[in-house]
Design a protein around this motif. Structure first.
Motif, PDB file in Angstrom:
ATOM      1  N   MET A   1       0.838  -1.203   0.000  1.00 43.58           N
ATOM      2  CA  MET A   1       0.000   0.000   0.000  1.00 43.58           C
ATOM      3  C   MET A   1       0.873   1.254   0.000  1.00 43.58           C
ATOM      4  N   LYS A   2       0.255   2.328  -0.423  1.00 48.21           N
ATOM      5  CA  LYS A   2       0.965   3.611  -0.493  1.00 48.21           C
ATOM      6  C   LYS A   2       0.342   4.567   0.520  1.00 48.21           C
ATOM      7  N   TYR A   3       1.200   5.171   1.365  1.00 42.42           N
ATOM      8  CA  TYR A   3       0.735   6.037   2.438  1.00 42.42           C
ATOM      9  C   TYR A   3       1.330   7.438   2.301  1.00 42.42           C
ATOM     10  N   LEU A   4       0.501   8.443   2.630  1.00 40.07           N
ATOM     11  CA  LEU A   4       0.992   9.794   2.853  1.00 40.07           C
ATOM     12  C   LEU A   4       0.944  10.030   4.356  1.00 40.07           C
ATOM     13  N   VAL A   5       2.096  10.231   4.968  1.00 41.74           N
ATOM     14  CA  VAL A   5       2.193  10.463   6.407  1.00 41.74           C
ATOM     15  C   VAL A   5       2.452  11.951   6.629  1.00 41.74           C
ATOM     16  N   ILE A   6       1.567  12.587   7.397  1.00 39.31           N
ATOM     17  CA  ILE A   6       1.708  14.035   7.633  1.00 39.31           C
ATOM     18  C   ILE A   6       2.048  14.274   9.100  1.00 39.31           C
ATOM     19  N   LEU A   7       3.213  14.850   9.322  1.00 32.95           N
ATOM     20  CA  LEU A   7       3.672  15.234  10.654  1.00 32.95           C
ATOM     21  C   LEU A   7       3.485  16.739  10.824  1.00 32.95           C
ATOM     22  N   GLU A   8       3.765  17.247  12.005  1.00 33.75           N
ATOM     23  CA  GLU A   8       3.722  18.705  12.201  1.00 33.75           C
ATOM     24  C   GLU A   8       5.043  19.356  11.826  1.00 33.75           C
ATOM     25  N   SER A   9       6.147  18.744  12.236  1.00 33.58           N
ATOM     26  CA  SER A   9       7.451  19.379  12.071  1.00 33.58           C
ATOM     27  C   SER A   9       8.321  18.621  11.066  1.00 33.58           C
ATOM     28  N   PRO A  10       9.044  19.331  10.218  1.00 39.64           N
ATOM     29  CA  PRO A  10       9.963  18.669   9.278  1.00 39.64           C
ATOM     30  C   PRO A  10      11.138  17.983   9.978  1.00 39.64           C
ATOM     31  N   ASN A  11      11.409  18.375  11.243  1.00 41.23           N
ATOM     32  CA  ASN A  11      12.506  17.746  11.974  1.00 41.23           C
ATOM     33  C   ASN A  11      12.269  16.255  12.224  1.00 41.23           C
ATOM     34  N   LYS A  12      11.002  15.841  12.176  1.00 42.33           N
ATOM     35  CA  LYS A  12      10.665  14.445  12.452  1.00 42.33           C
ATOM     36  C   LYS A  12      10.753  13.553  11.208  1.00 42.33           C
ATOM     37  N   ILE A  13      10.756  14.150  10.046  1.00 41.62           N
ATOM     38  CA  ILE A  13      10.535  13.405   8.809  1.00 41.62           C
ATOM     39  C   ILE A  13      11.538  12.270   8.624  1.00 41.62           C
ATOM     40  N   THR A  14      12.817  12.571   8.742  1.00 42.56           N
ATOM     41  CA  THR A  14      13.860  11.580   8.422  1.00 42.56           C
ATOM     42  C   THR A  14      13.730  10.334   9.289  1.00 42.56           C
ATOM     43  N   LYS A  15      13.604  10.529  10.599  1.00 41.74           N
ATOM     44  CA  LYS A  15      13.536   9.368  11.499  1.00 41.74           C
ATOM     45  C   LYS A  15      12.229   8.596  11.351  1.00 41.74           C
ATOM     46  N   VAL A  16      11.124   9.287  11.269  1.00 39.21           N
ATOM     47  CA  VAL A  16       9.831   8.604  11.145  1.00 39.21           C
ATOM     48  C   VAL A  16       9.766   7.802   9.852  1.00 39.21           C
ATOM     49  N   LYS A  17      10.219   8.389   8.776  1.00 34.23           N
ATOM     50  CA  LYS A  17      10.220   7.681   7.487  1.00 34.23           C
ATOM     51  C   LYS A  17      11.106   6.434   7.558  1.00 34.23           C
ATOM     52  N   ALA A  18      12.287   6.579   8.167  1.00 31.49           N
ATOM     53  CA  ALA A  18      13.211   5.450   8.278  1.00 31.49           C
ATOM     54  C   ALA A  18      12.611   4.330   9.133  1.00 31.49           C
ATOM     55  N   GLU A  95      -4.580  17.167  17.632  1.00 29.22           N
ATOM     56  CA  GLU A  95      -5.825  16.562  17.150  1.00 29.22           C
ATOM     57  C   GLU A  95      -6.568  17.537  16.250  1.00 29.22           C
ATOM     58  N   ALA A  96      -6.576  18.811  16.655  1.00 32.91           N
ATOM     59  CA  ALA A  96      -7.243  19.838  15.844  1.00 32.91           C
ATOM     60  C   ALA A  96      -6.543  20.012  14.498  1.00 32.91           C
ATOM     61  N   ILE A  97      -5.228  19.997  14.498  1.00 38.47           N
ATOM     62  CA  ILE A  97      -4.478  20.120  13.238  1.00 38.47           C
ATOM     63  C   ILE A  97      -4.801  18.937  12.322  1.00 38.47           C
ATOM     64  N   ALA A  98      -4.869  17.740  12.910  1.00 36.33           N
ATOM     65  CA  ALA A  98      -5.218  16.551  12.122  1.00 36.33           C
ATOM     66  C   ALA A  98      -6.593  16.715  11.496  1.00 36.33           C
ATOM     67  N   TRP A  99      -7.545  17.227  12.276  1.00 43.30           N
ATOM     68  CA  TRP A  99      -8.907  17.427  11.757  1.00 43.30           C
ATOM     69  C   TRP A  99      -8.922  18.465  10.626  1.00 43.30           C
ATOM     70  N   HIS A 100      -8.199  19.559  10.819  1.00 37.95           N
ATOM     71  CA  HIS A 100      -8.135  20.587   9.769  1.00 37.95           C
ATOM     72  C   HIS A 100      -7.504  20.019   8.488  1.00 37.95           C
ATOM     73  N   LEU A 101      -6.490  19.217   8.639  1.00 34.80           N
ATOM     74  CA  LEU A 101      -5.872  18.588   7.460  1.00 34.80           C
ATOM     75  C   LEU A 101      -6.877  17.685   6.759  1.00 34.80           C
ATOM     76  N   GLN A 102      -7.590  16.902   7.525  1.00 31.80           N
ATOM     77  CA  GLN A 102      -8.595  16.002   6.937  1.00 31.80           C
ATOM     78  C   GLN A 102      -9.640  16.798   6.162  1.00 31.80           C
ATOM     79  N   GLU A 103     -10.072  17.923   6.742  1.00 30.82           N
ATOM     80  CA  GLU A 103     -11.088  18.747   6.080  1.00 30.82           C
ATOM     81  C   GLU A 103     -10.530  19.436   4.838  1.00 30.82           C
ATOM     82  N   GLN A 104      -9.351  20.030   4.956  1.00 33.03           N
ATOM     83  CA  GLN A 104      -8.779  20.778   3.837  1.00 33.03           C
ATOM     84  C   GLN A 104      -8.368  19.869   2.682  1.00 33.03           C
ATOM     85  N   LEU A 105      -7.936  18.650   3.012  1.00 28.29           N
ATOM     86  CA  LEU A 105      -7.516  17.713   1.971  1.00 28.29           C
ATOM     87  C   LEU A 105      -8.686  16.876   1.450  1.00 28.29           C
ATOM     88  N   ASN A 106      -9.846  17.024   2.124  1.00 25.51           N
ATOM     89  CA  ASN A 106     -11.048  16.293   1.723  1.00 25.51           C
ATOM     90  C   ASN A 106     -10.759  14.792   1.606  1.00 25.51           C
TER      91      ASN A 106
END
Length: 596
Positions: A1-18, A95-106
């Protein structure tokens, strides 16, 4: 499967992806960051001036101008994946940011929520296995807090600006200001009282002190020596021969270290490292995002069982079995929550020495060292010993000496701390012939000290005012608005701060106080637990608040002249940026009418 993972900070990207790719090699992960909030309550909206539909108590949002490109990119990516993983921070804001992302990305039909308290392979892997939906009760609580803060902040700030040309007020910041101003007023009203102490040094810096008791109650009224005459009288009656009358012994076994909460780390970092709360908050967030510590916004002192066991093994291997503790989390305070565990290192094996080589920022390293050592010591065995109080008789007076004898010093063995441990061999009836003179010292009662930043944070936490994650912002706002200033490390209210406090307490004392603000935090918690209806509470809050606001406005401006241009504002005296006084409409900037 293909996933889009959305974090808040770019500092997390490298480790979370790995970590995701290592744990799930058959899946494809695109990892991006929202860079925090993507929306805001609409401002300058002609229909909803506060960004709130006040009839339905519904928030009205705008997409942040600075996030339009980010959201557009995320929206395009969301169309190309099977699932959108919303892995924002594990709190109401996240949680609110996650909800806003869900709404804005439909993308509600393909969105899932991922929550992890630390950025480690194990935590990310476990979170992936426990995918959930967005918790709308948490979103409701965040919206309620945001709308209450907007209503109080905008309305009270506007009133202050119109009345006395001051800049801001707020639900939490104004209570913090109240504490600072009232402490200053207490200090000014303090009545200095004289008292004397009588003592002499025994051995090794220990003092034998006059212990005022019933035997001389007729002389020493209320156990206070309040004049030199009385002190001299007592000195004349004392000899240098003491008889041991009583020896009280109490065993102690305790650990003085407790895992860090947000509030306690802000306080410790201020005292130990001289870091202001804003700086500590920023450093903590980066340490979390780069995987060194657990989530730094927490009220809890709980540590998860796996980490405790790992640390016990580390302690035994490096220091010996006798140093291994028996950890029991201390009871949470009345206003504390337990959503996340305490702030701790993610890996006890990453020692301070190793971390120093890894963490490039020296301030971050010092903070990591503070957290690492505190966590390690909190999980070590108790310090053990006996506490002694020895009472001596001297010509009808009772004198005392307190001291400790340690039998196991535990974590103190790892630190360069000189412990005062004594092994006097006193016996009942023993006579001591002292070789030094009794000394009488004049003292005066002092007012309560001004708050320092850590003391004010501690007071806010005790009173349940706000949440620890907001304290740094509160301090920054009070300083930026020139309501407080620092004299050395003490917080002193400015004239503007006292002026703002005076007006707010005159007209809004029923809501700008510790009890009301603490109760509101409880209500927000109940909304988050789905025990209180958000809309019903907000309507009741607004009804009561706007009544107070209207009454205050009518009283403040009862003798003012209505602005002939806008028919809304009042003509008041204002001060230009150059310091010149002039009269103008207080409905500025909507009305720019200048009378003189």
């Amino acid at each position: 499967m293909k996933y889009l993972v959305i974090l808040e900070s770019p500092n997390k990207i490298t480790k979370v992806k790995a970590y995701l790719e290592q744990a799930f090699p058959n899946h494809n992960f695109i990892v991006k960051a929202s860079m925090g909030h993507i929306t805001e309550l609409a401002i300058k909206n002609q229909k909803y001036a506060l960004g709130i539909d006040l009839e339905t108590m519904t928030p009205v949002y705008n997409l942040l101008e600075t996030k339009k490109d980010t959201v557009k990119q995320l929206h395009e990516l969301s169309k190309k994946v099977d699932k959108v993983i919303l892995a924002t921070d594990p709190d109401r804001e996240g949680e609110a940011i996650a909800w806003h992302l869900q709404e804005q990305l439909n993308c509600k039909n393909k969105a899932v929520r991922l929550i992890f308290n630390e950025i480690t392979e194990k935590a990310v892997k476990e979170a992936f296995a426990k995918q959930s939906a967005i918790n709308y009760s948490l979103v409701n609580a965040q919206q309620a807090r945001q709308m209450i803060d907007r209503i109080m902040g905008f309305k009270l700030s506007g009133l202050l600006q119109k009345a006395v040309n001051l800049k801001s007020a707020g639900r939490v910041q104004s209570v913090a200001l109240k504490l600072v101003v009232e402490r200053e007023l207490e200090r000014k009203e303090h009545n200095k009282l004289e008292y004397w102490t009588i003592k002499q040094e025994y051995q090794n810096g220990n003092d034998i002190e006059l212990f005022l008791n019933k035997a001389k109650q007729e002389i020493v009224k209320e156990k206070v020596i309040n004049s030199k005459t009385l002190a001299d009288q007592i000195l004349n009656e004392l000899s240098n021969k003491l008889v041991v009358k009583e020896i009280m012994i109490e065993n102690f076994s305790k650990n003085r270290y407790t895992p860090f909460t947000t509030s306690s780390i802000l306080q410790y970092a201020s005292v130990m490292l001289n870091f202001p709360s804003e700086r500590t908050t920023s450093l903590l967030q980066h340490l979390f995002e780069t995987g060194y510590i657990t989530y730094p916004r927490t009220d809890s002192v709980r540590i998860n069982d796996d980490f405790v066991l790992d640390t016990y093994e580390y302690i035994e291997n490096n220091y010996g079995k006798e140093y291994v503790g028996s950890y029991k989390p201390k009871k949470l305070g009345e206003n504390a929550q337990d959503a996340h565990e305490a702030i701790r290192p993610t890996n006890i094996s990453l020692t301070v020495e190793q971390a120093k080589r890894e963490i490039g920022n020296h301030s971050e390293f010092m903070l990591y060292e503070l957290i690492y050592n505190n966590t390690l010591f909190a999980l070590m065995a108790n310090e053990v010993g006996k506490k002694y109080r020895v009472l001596f008789e001297n010509n009808g007076y009772i004198c005392k000496m307190d001291y400790k004898k340690y039998t196991f010093t535990s974590y103190y063995d790892l630190q360069e701390i000189a412990l005062n441990s004594f092994d006097y061999q006193f016996e009942i009836g023993q006579i001591l012939n002292l070789t030094t003179e009794w000394l009488a010292e004049q003292n005066f009662t002092k007012p309560n000290a001004r708050y320092t930043e850590p003391n004010l944070i501690k007071k806010l936490e005790i009173e349940g005012v706000g949440r620890p994650s907001t304290y740094a912002t509160v301090m920054k706002t009070l300083i930026n608005r020139e309501y407080i200033k620092f004299e050395k490390k003490s917080i002193v209210p400015t004239d503007n701060g006292i002026k703002a406090y005076t007006i707010l307490q005159k007209y809004f004392a029923n809501i700008i106080n510790e009890k009301y603000t603490s109760e509101m935090e409880d209500i927000l918690d109940h909304i988050a637990d789905n025990k209180i209806n958000k809309t019903e509470y907000l309507k009741l809050f607004y009804k009561n608040f706007i009544l107070d606001y209207s009454n205050a406005t009518n009283v403040i401006f009862k003798d003012s002249i209505k602005c002939s241009k806008c028919q809304i504002g009042y003509i008041i005296q204002r001060k230009s940026y150059k310091g010149n006084l002039f009269k103008a409409c207080n409905n500025y900037p909507d009305c720019k009418n200048i009378v003189s």
